[in-house]
Write a protein that holds these residues in place. Structure first.
Motif, PDB file in Angstrom:
ATOM      1  N   CYS A  57       0.845  -1.244   0.003  1.00 16.84           N
ATOM      2  CA  CYS A  57       0.052  -0.061  -0.133  1.00 16.84           C
ATOM      3  C   CYS A  57       0.924   1.211   0.015  1.00 16.84           C
ATOM      4  O   CYS A  57       0.605   2.198  -0.648  1.00 16.84           O
ATOM      5  CB  CYS A  57      -1.020   0.035   1.305  1.00 16.84           C
ATOM      6  N   VAL A  58       1.824   1.259   0.789  1.00 14.28           N
ATOM      7  CA  VAL A  58       2.874   2.560   0.810  1.00 14.28           C
ATOM      8  C   VAL A  58       3.485   2.655  -0.442  1.00 14.28           C
ATOM      9  O   VAL A  58       3.594   3.870  -0.904  1.00 14.28           O
ATOM     10  CB  VAL A  58       3.726   2.000   2.006  1.00 14.28           C
ATOM     11  N   ARG A  59       3.975   1.482  -1.117  1.00 10.34           N
ATOM     12  CA  ARG A  59       4.608   1.532  -2.251  1.00 10.34           C
ATOM     13  C   ARG A  59       3.634   2.127  -3.454  1.00 10.34           C
ATOM     14  O   ARG A  59       3.922   3.158  -4.265  1.00 10.34           O
ATOM     15  CB  ARG A  59       5.010   0.369  -2.856  1.00 10.34           C
ATOM     16  N   LEU A  60       2.300   2.038  -3.383  1.00  9.41           N
ATOM     17  CA  LEU A  60       1.321   2.278  -4.151  1.00  9.41           C
ATOM     18  C   LEU A  60       0.705   3.686  -4.253  1.00  9.41           C
ATOM     19  O   LEU A  60       0.093   4.377  -4.819  1.00  9.41           O
ATOM     20  CB  LEU A  60       0.126   1.655  -4.515  1.00  9.41           C
ATOM     21  N   HIS A  61       0.998   4.078  -2.743  1.00 10.74           N
ATOM     22  CA  HIS A  61       0.311   5.231  -2.180  1.00 10.74           C
ATOM     23  C   HIS A  61      -1.375   5.247  -2.144  1.00 10.74           C
ATOM     24  O   HIS A  61      -2.107   6.194  -2.372  1.00 10.74           O
ATOM     25  CB  HIS A  61       0.803   6.530  -2.919  1.00 10.74           C
ATOM     26  N   ARG A  62      -1.650   4.063  -2.017  1.00  9.05           N
ATOM     27  CA  ARG A  62      -3.290   3.724  -1.882  1.00  9.05           C
ATOM     28  C   ARG A  62      -3.359   2.371  -1.508  1.00  9.05           C
ATOM     29  O   ARG A  62      -2.353   1.521  -1.555  1.00  9.05           O
ATOM     30  CB  ARG A  62      -3.698   3.984  -3.391  1.00  9.05           C
ATOM     31  N   THR A  63      -4.621   1.950  -1.386  1.00  3.30           N
ATOM     32  CA  THR A  63      -4.846   0.816  -0.859  1.00  3.30           C
ATOM     33  C   THR A  63      -5.746  -0.098  -1.799  1.00  3.30           C
ATOM     34  O   THR A  63      -7.048   0.161  -2.046  1.00  3.30           O
ATOM     35  CB  THR A  63      -5.827   0.855   0.713  1.00  3.30           C
ATOM     36  N   PRO A  64      -5.252  -0.939  -2.578  1.00  7.62           N
ATOM     37  CA  PRO A  64      -6.193  -1.736  -3.451  1.00  7.62           C
ATOM     38  C   PRO A  64      -7.148  -2.640  -2.757  1.00  7.62           C
ATOM     39  O   PRO A  64      -7.242  -2.933  -1.587  1.00  7.62           O
ATOM     40  CB  PRO A  64      -5.015  -2.666  -4.104  1.00  7.62           C
ATOM     41  N   PRO A  65      -8.259  -2.643  -3.420  1.00  9.20           N
ATOM     42  CA  PRO A  65      -9.555  -3.333  -2.768  1.00  9.20           C
ATOM     43  C   PRO A  65      -9.047  -4.825  -2.276  1.00  9.20           C
ATOM     44  O   PRO A  65      -9.887  -5.213  -1.211  1.00  9.20           O
ATOM     45  CB  PRO A  65     -10.459  -3.582  -3.792  1.00  9.20           C
ATOM     46  N   GLU A  66      -8.393  -5.364  -3.042  1.00  7.60           N
ATOM     47  CA  GLU A  66      -8.084  -7.051  -2.412  1.00  7.60           C
ATOM     48  C   GLU A  66      -7.190  -6.855  -1.122  1.00  7.60           C
ATOM     49  O   GLU A  66      -7.383  -7.849  -0.415  1.00  7.60           O
ATOM     50  CB  GLU A  66      -7.344  -7.765  -3.558  1.00  7.60           C
ATOM     51  N   ILE A  67      -6.456  -6.065  -1.098  1.00 10.31           N
ATOM     52  CA  ILE A  67      -5.578  -5.981   0.217  1.00 10.31           C
ATOM     53  C   ILE A  67      -6.374  -5.428   1.384  1.00 10.31           C
ATOM     54  O   ILE A  67      -6.336  -5.768   2.336  1.00 10.31           O
ATOM     55  CB  ILE A  67      -4.429  -4.885  -0.156  1.00 10.31           C
ATOM     56  N   LEU A  68      -7.582  -4.392   1.074  1.00 12.51           N
ATOM     57  CA  LEU A  68      -8.267  -3.784   2.205  1.00 12.51           C
ATOM     58  C   LEU A  68      -9.100  -4.891   2.624  1.00 12.51           C
ATOM     59  O   LEU A  68      -9.467  -4.921   3.799  1.00 12.51           O
ATOM     60  CB  LEU A  68      -9.315  -2.694   1.536  1.00 12.51           C
ATOM     61  N   ASP A  69      -9.573  -6.044   1.768  1.00 14.49           N
ATOM     62  CA  ASP A  69     -10.581  -7.056   2.261  1.00 14.49           C
ATOM     63  C   ASP A  69      -9.559  -7.933   3.263  1.00 14.49           C
ATOM     64  O   ASP A  69     -10.275  -8.280   4.144  1.00 14.49           O
ATOM     65  CB  ASP A  69     -10.877  -7.601   0.990  1.00 14.49           C
ATOM     66  N   ARG A  70      -8.453  -8.224   2.803  1.00 15.59           N
ATOM     67  CA  ARG A  70      -7.743  -9.133   3.961  1.00 15.59           C
ATOM     68  C   ARG A  70      -7.274  -8.411   5.275  1.00 15.59           C
ATOM     69  O   ARG A  70      -7.372  -8.671   6.294  1.00 15.59           O
ATOM     70  CB  ARG A  70      -6.425  -9.262   3.153  1.00 15.59           C
ATOM     71  N   LEU A  71      -7.203  -6.814   5.051  1.00 12.89           N
ATOM     72  CA  LEU A  71      -6.916  -6.145   6.237  1.00 12.89           C
ATOM     73  C   LEU A  71      -8.214  -6.060   7.002  1.00 12.89           C
ATOM     74  O   LEU A  71      -7.957  -5.369   8.177  1.00 12.89           O
ATOM     75  CB  LEU A  71      -6.406  -4.628   6.129  1.00 12.89           C
ATOM     76  N   ARG A  72      -9.439  -6.302   6.517  1.00 10.58           N
ATOM     77  CA  ARG A  72     -10.542  -6.155   7.411  1.00 10.58           C
ATOM     78  C   ARG A  72     -10.425  -7.468   8.200  1.00 10.58           C
ATOM     79  O   ARG A  72     -11.541  -7.459   9.191  1.00 10.58           O
ATOM     80  CB  ARG A  72     -11.836  -6.207   6.448  1.00 10.58           C
ATOM     81  N   GLY A  73      -9.892  -8.598   8.109  1.00 10.69           N
ATOM     82  CA  GLY A  73      -9.774  -9.715   8.929  1.00 10.69           C
ATOM     83  C   GLY A  73     -11.406 -10.566   8.664  1.00 10.69           C
ATOM     84  O   GLY A  73     -11.888 -10.616   7.880  1.00 10.69           O
ATOM     85  N   ARG A  74     -11.738 -11.074   9.815  1.00 13.56           N
ATOM     86  CA  ARG A  74     -12.938 -11.975   9.958  1.00 13.56           C
ATOM     87  C   ARG A  74     -14.259 -11.169   9.995  1.00 13.56           C
ATOM     88  O   ARG A  74     -14.381  -9.986  10.595  1.00 13.56           O
ATOM     89  CB  ARG A  74     -13.026 -12.828  11.338  1.00 13.56           C
ATOM     90  N   GLN A  75     -15.154 -11.334   8.843  1.00 17.30           N
ATOM     91  CA  GLN A  75     -16.269 -10.652   8.450  1.00 17.30           C
ATOM     92  C   GLN A  75     -17.495 -11.391   8.631  1.00 17.30           C
ATOM     93  O   GLN A  75     -17.427 -12.392   8.159  1.00 17.30           O
ATOM     94  CB  GLN A  75     -16.063  -9.949   7.171  1.00 17.30           C
ATOM     95  N   VAL A  76     -18.534 -10.548   8.748  1.00 20.45           N
ATOM     96  CA  VAL A  76     -19.940 -11.123   8.275  1.00 20.45           C
ATOM     97  C   VAL A  76     -20.548  -9.920   7.534  1.00 20.45           C
ATOM     98  O   VAL A  76     -20.395  -8.604   7.808  1.00 20.45           O
ATOM     99  CB  VAL A  76     -20.849 -11.313   9.739  1.00 20.45           C
TER     100      VAL A  76
END
Length: 565
Positions: free
Chosen positions: A457-476
């Motif tokens: 994310c730092v390299r891109l200066h943004r958060t791609p959607p697929e990385i954001l989904d992983r950083l959300r952890g366990r979800q409902v």
């Protein structure tokens, strides 16, 4: 209709004289800011320069208006008879942010883009956005506020990056990229101003005002290092040598207006204004004796004396459905941005048709307040929730500097909303619906995996959607129908019966608060426990293209429709 206040004759004469100086002062502008670093090239010809235009073309001579100062006193009712209107085509400007005028063209932000409206009869408006949404290597992250130094525009996105746009050349530039010197707490930037060759940024996270560029005896921080607590409620900023901050109402205090004096940054204890649900602050940086504040959710404009905040005039539209979104003084007249139109006071009662500037289709507008106002009400996802967190950094639309992203949910930590939230606290469905995602098989990342995602994310200066989904952890995720989905994120666990496809009732336990997907979760600790709660409307997070004060009021209405319990 307007009435003169009963001012002493010498005071009225002084006020008239100072305000008559305002148009000329506005035209002079301030020196342009220093050129951006060569590391961030500005040569991106995303738009043609906007030609200088002549305002107020009329077919027949008309008598001059009285001086504006005499019209900004007492009570003023704005009507079709005493205003002019630049009317845009339906759907072209449904939710504008701010207003700035440079060389006869009005600029606003709508749907995260820059909109230009030439102030002339039968003109054509345009939307400006750099190619692929990029300036150099940086992708713009939702433009939300703008200001001008009289020559150039400066635009703030929700990540905290500041961009420049030169109307004369059509060139974009990166003026101040957000960096990672300050990541905890998250900085939050709701407003900016330009004065004397510098950009000023209001930061509610650090309760500070930052300056750029700085050095040569000028500190980056304008206020003392510890900041000013009331600035946590800041929503507007103005600078003319002194610094003015507009405050929203909150748990820690009422709405108001602060003034800090010159280089000393000393607060002015005698400066106070009575405001109700304010939304916008404007002052011309180069002179005049008036401050303009829009309050009552956009339905009242107060003209205040700059030196004391004493009320001079109150303006409101006779048509109570008109919402004022921004204000600007230019060439002796007051300009007001509203959904779908610009109004000018005083005016001849004329309407100028403006073509172009079509934005997203109505069904593609996550900032459609009519749609959003029909949502809910919800019950809070944590039992006993008493109010929303005061910290703007916990709201949707705030920056997440550690990953150069935009937060898309409401974070509920223990003690921030009137209730404790220890690890394992039950999480409730805010409304009935069908479960469409339940991560029973979630495996926590290692710390190395988490750090690798953030580094990308730092390299891109943004958060791609697929990385954001992983950083959300366990979800409902729960689908409530009609395009409405709620997401419950960073969960510690999920009840066995909550599986994809099952129906759940309002108030049913659908998970347990935790920290999955965070660095603390990757370390195996229970620190940082909180619920991240998202509302998704027609595929976009609740808060997209909205200011933080708008998001706060929407969430308050969803959870506390009759006020906090």
């Amino acid at each position: 209709m307007s009435t003169l206040s009963a001012l002493p004759r010498f005071a009225l004469a002084r006020l008239l004289f100072l305000l008559l100086l305002l148009p000329a002062a506005c035209d002079r502008g301030t020196p342009p800011l220093s050129s951006p670093s060569s590391a961030f090239p500005s040569a991106l010809p995303a738009a043609s320069p906007v030609p200088t235009t002549t305002p107020y073309p009329t077919a027949t001579p008309t008598p001059p208006f009285p001086p504006l100062p005499s019209l900004l006193t007492g009570t003023v009712t704005l009507s079709p008879e005493n205003t002019d209107r630049y009317q845009l085509e339906p759907g072209a400007l449904p939710h504008p942010h701010g207003l700035a005028i440079v060389a006869g063209t009005a600029y606003l932000i709508d749907a995260g883009e820059l909109v230009a409206i030439p102030l002339q009869r039968e003109a054509e408006a345009a939307r400006f956005y750099p190619g692929e949404g990029r300036v150099g290597e940086f992708q713009i992250g939702e433009l939300i506020a703008l200001t001008t130094d009289g020559n150039r525009l400066f635009l703030l996105d929700k990540r905290g990056d500041v961009y420049g746009y030169d109307p004369a050349s059509g060139q974009w530039s990166l003026e101040r990229p957000i960096d990672q010197r300050r990541v905890s707490p998250n900085p939050v930037f709701p407003a900016l101003a330009a004065f004397d060759g510098r950009i000023y940024l209001l930061d509610t996270g650090y309760r500070q005002i930052w300056r750029h560029p700085y050095g040569d005896g000028v500190r980056e921080s304008y206020l003392p290092e510890e900041g000013v607590p009331d600035l946590a409620r800041g929503i507007g900023l103005g600078v003319d040598g002194d610094v003015y901050v507009l405050l929203r109402e909150g748990q820690d205090g009422p709405a108001g207006l602060l003034r800090f004096l010159g280089a000393s940054a000393a607060p002015d204890p005698a400066f106070a204004a009575t405001l109700e649900r304010p939304t916008f602050l404007y002052l011309a940086p180069n002179g005049g004796d008036v401050i303009l504040v829009i309050d009552r959710d956009g339905h009242r404009l107060q003209a205040l004396e700059r030196s004391s905040a004493r009320p001079l005039a109150v303006l409101a539209f006779a048509d109570e459905s008109v919402e004022m979104r921004g204000a600007f003084l230019w060439e002796g007249r007051l300009y007001l941005s509203t959904p779908g139109a610009l109004y000018v006071y005083p005016g001849y009662g004329e309407t100028y048709s403006i073509r172009g500037a079509e934005g997203p289709l109505p069904e593609e507008r996550p900032d459609d307040l009519r749609r959003l106002s029909a949502l809910g009400p919800f019950i809070p996802p944590i039992a006993g929730l008493k109010y929303l967190p005061e910290r703007d950094s916990l709201l949707p639309g705030s920056p997440r500097v550690y990953r150069f992203g935009i937060h898309q949910g409401l974070d509920l930590y223990g003690g921030t909303a009137g209730v404790e939230i220890p690890y394992g606290t039950p999480v409730l469905a805010v409304a009935a619906g069908r479960v469409i995602r339940a991560d029973h098989g979630y495996q926590e990342m290692t710390l190395d995996e988490w750090e690798a995602l953030v580094a990308e994310c730092v390299r891109l200066h943004r958060t791609p959607p697929e990385i954001l989904d992983r950083l959300r952890g366990r979800q409902v995720w729960i689908d409530h129908g009609d395009g409405l989905v709620t997401r419950y994120v960073h969960l510690a666990g999920i009840p066995d019966e909550v599986i994809s496809g099952t129906l759940v009732q309002q108030g049913q336990v659908i998970g347990y608060a935790g920290n999955s997907g965070t660095s603390e979760g990757a370390e195996g600790s229970q620190r940082g426990t909180h619920l991240h709660f998202e509302v998704v409307v027609d595929g976009s997070y609740l808060g997209k293209w909205l200011s933080l004060w708008e998001v706060r009021r929407l969430l308050e209405r969803l959870f506390f429709p009759t006020g906090s319990p």
